[in-house]
Design a protein around this motif. Structure first.
Motif, PDB file in Angstrom:
ATOM      1  N   UNK A  55       0.790  -1.345  -0.030  1.00 39.50           N
ATOM      2  CA  UNK A  55       0.013   0.146   0.013  1.00 39.50           C
ATOM      3  C   UNK A  55       0.966   1.305  -0.097  1.00 39.50           C
ATOM      4  N   UNK A  56       1.101   1.851  -1.186  1.00 41.37           N
ATOM      5  CA  UNK A  56       1.951   2.939  -1.520  1.00 41.37           C
ATOM      6  C   UNK A  56       1.130   4.091  -1.554  1.00 41.37           C
ATOM      7  N   UNK A  57       1.211   4.951  -0.632  1.00 35.95           N
ATOM      8  CA  UNK A  57       0.538   5.979  -0.441  1.00 35.95           C
ATOM      9  C   UNK A  57       0.991   7.303  -1.405  1.00 35.95           C
ATOM     10  N   UNK A  58       2.340   7.267  -1.728  1.00 38.78           N
ATOM     11  CA  UNK A  58       2.712   8.413  -2.194  1.00 38.78           C
ATOM     12  C   UNK A  58       3.494   7.662  -3.721  1.00 38.78           C
ATOM     13  N   UNK A 116       2.474 -12.959   1.283  1.00 42.05           N
ATOM     14  CA  UNK A 116       2.906 -12.978   2.548  1.00 42.05           C
ATOM     15  C   UNK A 116       4.538 -12.878   2.682  1.00 42.05           C
ATOM     16  N   UNK A 117       5.098 -12.393   1.545  1.00 43.77           N
ATOM     17  CA  UNK A 117       6.672 -12.457   1.485  1.00 43.77           C
ATOM     18  C   UNK A 117       7.185 -11.677   2.503  1.00 43.77           C
ATOM     19  N   UNK A 118       6.675 -10.582   3.032  1.00 41.79           N
ATOM     20  CA  UNK A 118       7.378  -9.655   3.990  1.00 41.79           C
ATOM     21  C   UNK A 118       6.665  -9.677   5.226  1.00 41.79           C
ATOM     22  N   UNK A 124       5.955  -3.196  10.493  1.00 42.65           N
ATOM     23  CA  UNK A 124       5.900  -1.670   9.918  1.00 42.65           C
ATOM     24  C   UNK A 124       5.250  -1.890   8.427  1.00 42.65           C
ATOM     25  N   UNK A 125       5.392  -0.720   7.762  1.00 38.61           N
ATOM     26  CA  UNK A 125       4.872  -0.415   6.289  1.00 38.61           C
ATOM     27  C   UNK A 125       6.073  -0.488   5.393  1.00 38.61           C
ATOM     28  N   UNK A 126       5.958  -1.000   4.200  1.00 36.41           N
ATOM     29  CA  UNK A 126       7.074  -0.902   3.211  1.00 36.41           C
ATOM     30  C   UNK A 126       7.044   0.554   2.880  1.00 36.41           C
ATOM     31  N   UNK A 127       8.487   0.836   2.771  1.00 40.67           N
ATOM     32  CA  UNK A 127       8.384   2.379   2.082  1.00 40.67           C
ATOM     33  C   UNK A 127       7.953   2.458   0.838  1.00 40.67           C
ATOM     34  N   UNK A 128       7.507   3.932   0.480  1.00 41.77           N
ATOM     35  CA  UNK A 128       7.174   4.195  -0.781  1.00 41.77           C
ATOM     36  C   UNK A 128       8.236   4.246  -1.709  1.00 41.77           C
ATOM     37  N   UNK A 162       6.508  -5.422  -2.026  1.00 45.38           N
ATOM     38  CA  UNK A 162       5.664  -6.186  -1.036  1.00 45.38           C
ATOM     39  C   UNK A 162       5.352  -5.681  -0.118  1.00 45.38           C
ATOM     40  N   UNK A 163       4.166  -5.900   0.490  1.00 46.86           N
ATOM     41  CA  UNK A 163       3.619  -5.278   1.698  1.00 46.86           C
ATOM     42  C   UNK A 163       4.269  -6.045   3.277  1.00 46.86           C
ATOM     43  N   UNK A 164       4.817  -4.876   4.005  1.00 47.59           N
ATOM     44  CA  UNK A 164       5.163  -5.386   5.315  1.00 47.59           C
ATOM     45  C   UNK A 164       4.104  -5.913   6.335  1.00 47.59           C
ATOM     46  N   UNK A 165       4.279  -6.096   7.466  1.00 50.77           N
ATOM     47  CA  UNK A 165       3.183  -6.606   8.652  1.00 50.77           C
ATOM     48  C   UNK A 165       2.097  -5.512   8.532  1.00 50.77           C
ATOM     49  N   UNK A 166       2.302  -4.322   8.608  1.00 49.67           N
ATOM     50  CA  UNK A 166       1.102  -3.333   8.568  1.00 49.67           C
ATOM     51  C   UNK A 166       0.395  -3.318   7.423  1.00 49.67           C
ATOM     52  N   UNK A 167       0.743  -3.547   6.278  1.00 46.33           N
ATOM     53  CA  UNK A 167      -0.156  -3.614   4.910  1.00 46.33           C
ATOM     54  C   UNK A 167      -0.839  -4.772   4.915  1.00 46.33           C
ATOM     55  N   UNK A 168      -0.201  -6.160   5.422  1.00 43.58           N
ATOM     56  CA  UNK A 168      -0.855  -7.418   5.471  1.00 43.58           C
ATOM     57  C   UNK A 168      -2.155  -7.409   6.291  1.00 43.58           C
ATOM     58  N   UNK A 169      -1.810  -6.681   7.538  1.00 46.75           N
ATOM     59  CA  UNK A 169      -3.090  -6.728   8.598  1.00 46.75           C
ATOM     60  C   UNK A 169      -4.175  -5.801   8.339  1.00 46.75           C
ATOM     61  N   UNK A 170      -3.693  -4.412   7.641  1.00 46.12           N
ATOM     62  CA  UNK A 170      -4.647  -3.631   7.102  1.00 46.12           C
ATOM     63  C   UNK A 170      -5.565  -4.312   6.066  1.00 46.12           C
ATOM     64  N   UNK A 171      -4.868  -5.021   4.921  1.00 44.58           N
ATOM     65  CA  UNK A 171      -5.620  -5.663   4.027  1.00 44.58           C
ATOM     66  C   UNK A 171      -6.794  -6.698   4.749  1.00 44.58           C
ATOM     67  N   UNK A 172      -6.086  -7.605   5.909  1.00 41.43           N
ATOM     68  CA  UNK A 172      -7.156  -8.428   6.569  1.00 41.43           C
ATOM     69  C   UNK A 172      -8.352  -7.687   7.006  1.00 41.43           C
ATOM     70  N   UNK A 173      -8.114  -6.620   7.738  1.00 43.39           N
ATOM     71  CA  UNK A 173      -8.942  -5.807   8.301  1.00 43.39           C
ATOM     72  C   UNK A 173     -10.210  -5.365   7.395  1.00 43.39           C
ATOM     73  N   UNK A 174      -9.621  -4.722   6.141  1.00 40.97           N
ATOM     74  CA  UNK A 174     -10.436  -4.223   5.209  1.00 40.97           C
ATOM     75  C   UNK A 174     -11.330  -5.315   4.495  1.00 40.97           C
ATOM     76  N   UNK A 175     -10.709  -6.264   4.220  1.00 38.30           N
ATOM     77  CA  UNK A 175     -11.480  -7.455   3.523  1.00 38.30           C
ATOM     78  C   UNK A 175     -12.377  -8.328   4.687  1.00 38.30           C
TER      79      UNK A 175
END
Length: 550
Positions: free
Chosen positions: A158-161, A188-190, A195-199, A363-376
């Protein structure tokens, strides 16, 4: 019931998923994998489509998630074995896939998926969701049937910029979640990374700082599909008055396709043809070179070994690796780095202290993976696109999000998922899967026996025994000849080879003439010579007796 079958197995690469109902089949992705060091002479791996080929059900279509080779480059090898069916992808993904097929003389139609309306393929209703990744135009797919709703979440972050300012469709993902999702397959690679993967956009300043004071050439290597990173390297080179040359078929083709579609901007005055770089001073050059994974024969590896006709590495040059090694490729990457270092050039790569910012993962780190779980908010989860350790870490993240362990399926090779109804899923039958190896022009004709023989020849050497035989009488009609490769130096081992010839002659005398059972003769010769060389050299060469009928 919907059955989900990972035809490429549960690995980082070789991605191909089969969605099967009682009557129809939907395919997602068709990628390649990369051989490990034990697979001597193997060029690449492809998914095992035996189960698919044996099915009598109708293939209603294929979806492609994004333009990386481990998701699209299997098409030229797999499609000829299957009947015609429609294929859907985003604009850039379709163009990259078409280019791969064109290289093999294939001209299959790819339809650009409508992100607003989606598409219906038989019983399957597909909606696409825009996500960010290291290649532009990546998609997730929401797949519904009368029996189930499944979120296919392949490689993403999830790259916001983002460099192109096209952000992930968070609202659309959340809408899918509110409608109810039975099962989600997720990258699940990362999952080990906090945290979140940098932009991607954070790299621009760092690239400029690395290029600014280089006295010689800048040699920049990257995954050839990482269009945004290539754009950043080009922009940095132009800023410091350097001209850009492209090396490697994959880089050159992907840049051409991306530029034609408007995903990349390359001012013509900034480019120099690769065969003319000797006419430009080194401190005015930036070479963008394919081979960041240390692929044998790639432009980068040939340059590292001093074998490239146009790229001559000097101590004033700087080589920048702006990519991580794909799991399994680490040794090849480090050997390439070592080769450049031996030439005296400065090499910048992720493991060098404080240089990690030269690459950001797609690839998304833990923050993105958990955010996707929460959204879906799916009922069940299946981690994909990683090794088993990544899947285990993903399950730990899911546990923190409130999922019980029996709601997160960690699949073994060949295992399937069965989705029954809107709220039930389980691990289903296991189907046999094997590595399908591509070796030159051969597909699937390299198995364990061939690899074992290659390994034996590489480690122990080979001995060819030529026995001349009269074609009319089946009598020995001359002297036995022995040729050795990789076992002993023939000019300095004459006595041993003469002893081997004597062993062959002695073995032949054990048979009555004219000899008829030549198969038995060959087996006896092999056994006798194996014993001799084990005693003399403690080696176990491959021995090949040849009956030469004259």
């Amino acid at each position: 019931m919907v059955k989900i079958i990972p035809l490429g197995g549960m690995s980082v690469t070789k991605n191909m998923f089969m969605y099967e109902t009682d009557e129809e089949i939907l395919l997602v992705d068709c990628g390649i994998g990369f051989p490990d060091e034990t697979m001597l002479g193997v060029d690449l791996l492809i998914p095992d489509t035996t189960y698919l080929e044996n099915s009598k059900k109708r293939i209603v279509g294929m979806l492609l998630t994004h333009g990386h080779d481990d998701h699209i480059a299997g098409l030229p090898y797999i499609l000829p074995k299957l009947p015609e069916f429609p294929m859907y992808a985003s604009r850039l993904t379709a163009a990259f896939a078409a280019q791969r097929m064109k290289e093999f003389g294939m001209n299959r139609k790819l339809t650009i998926i409508d992100d607003e309306r989606g598409v219906r393929l038989g019983q399957f209703i597909i909606e696409s969701i825009r996500v960010t990744h290291s290649v532009p135009d990546a998609r997730h797919f929401f797949i519904t049937t009368p029996e189930a709703s499944i979120y296919h979440g392949s490689d993403f972050k999830f790259d916001l910029t983002p460099v192109d300012n096209i952000r992930p469709e968070f609202q659309k993902i959340a809408t899918m979640g509110r409608r109810g999702v039975t099962l989600m397959l997720s990258d699940c690679l990362r999952s080990e990374r906090f945290g979140f993967s940098p932009s991607e956009s954070t790299l621009s300043q760092r690239l400029e700082s690395e290029i600014r004071d280089v006295k010689g050439k800048v040699i920049f290597t990257i995954m050839s599909s990482n269009v945004h990173r290539i754009q950043q390297a080009v922009d940095a080179a132009i800023k410091f008055g350097r001209r850009v040359a492209l090396f490697g078929r994959s880089i050159e083709e992907n840049v051409r396709v991306a530029e034609e579609l408007g995903y990349l901007t390359l001012p013509s005055q900034a480019l120099v043809w690769k065969k003319k770089i000797s006419h430009v001073p080194d401190d005015k050059l930036c070479l963008i070179v394919a081979g960041s994974q240390g692929q044998p024969g790639s432009a980068l590896v040939r340059a590292a070994q001093g074998e490239h006709e146009n790229i001559k590495v000097r101590p004033t040059d700087k080589i920048i690796f702006s990519s991580d090694a794909i799991p399994g490729n680490e040794r090849a990457v480090y050997e390439t780095i070592d080769a450049f270092s031996h030439q005296g050039a400065e090499v910048i790569y992720a493991d060098v202290e404080d240089n990690g910012e030269l690459h950001v993962s797609g690839h998304g780190s833990q923050g993105e993976l958990m955010l996707l779980m929460e959204l879906v908010r799916p009922d069940y989860l299946v981690p994909i696109g990683g090794t088993y350790r990544h899947m285990v870490q993903y399950r730990k993240l899911a546990s923190r999000m409130g999922y019980a362990q029996d709601k997160v399926f960690l699949l073994e090779e060949g295992q399937t998922i069965e989705v029954k109804g809107r709220r039930e899923a389980r691990i289903g039958e296991t189907i046999p899967l094997k590595n399908i190896m591509v070796d030159g022009l051969g597909i699937g004709d390299v198995g364990k026996v061939v690899l074992r023989d290659r390994k034996q020849m590489s480690e122990e050497g080979i001995l060819v025994v030529i026995i001349p035989v009269d074609a009319q009488t089946s009598q020995i009609s001359g002297s036995v000849e022995i040729i050795s490769r990789g076992l002993v130096y023939m000019k300095e081992s004459g006595a041993l080879l003469e002893k081997a010839k004597g062993t062959v002659a002695s073995t032949l005398r054990e048979f009555r003439t004219p000899i008829k059972e030549w198969r038995t003769v060959k087996d006896r010769i092999k056994a006798a010579l194996e014993k001799l060389f084990l005693q003399e050299l403690e080696r176990y060469p491959m021995i090949i007796p040849i009956i030469f009928r004259m």
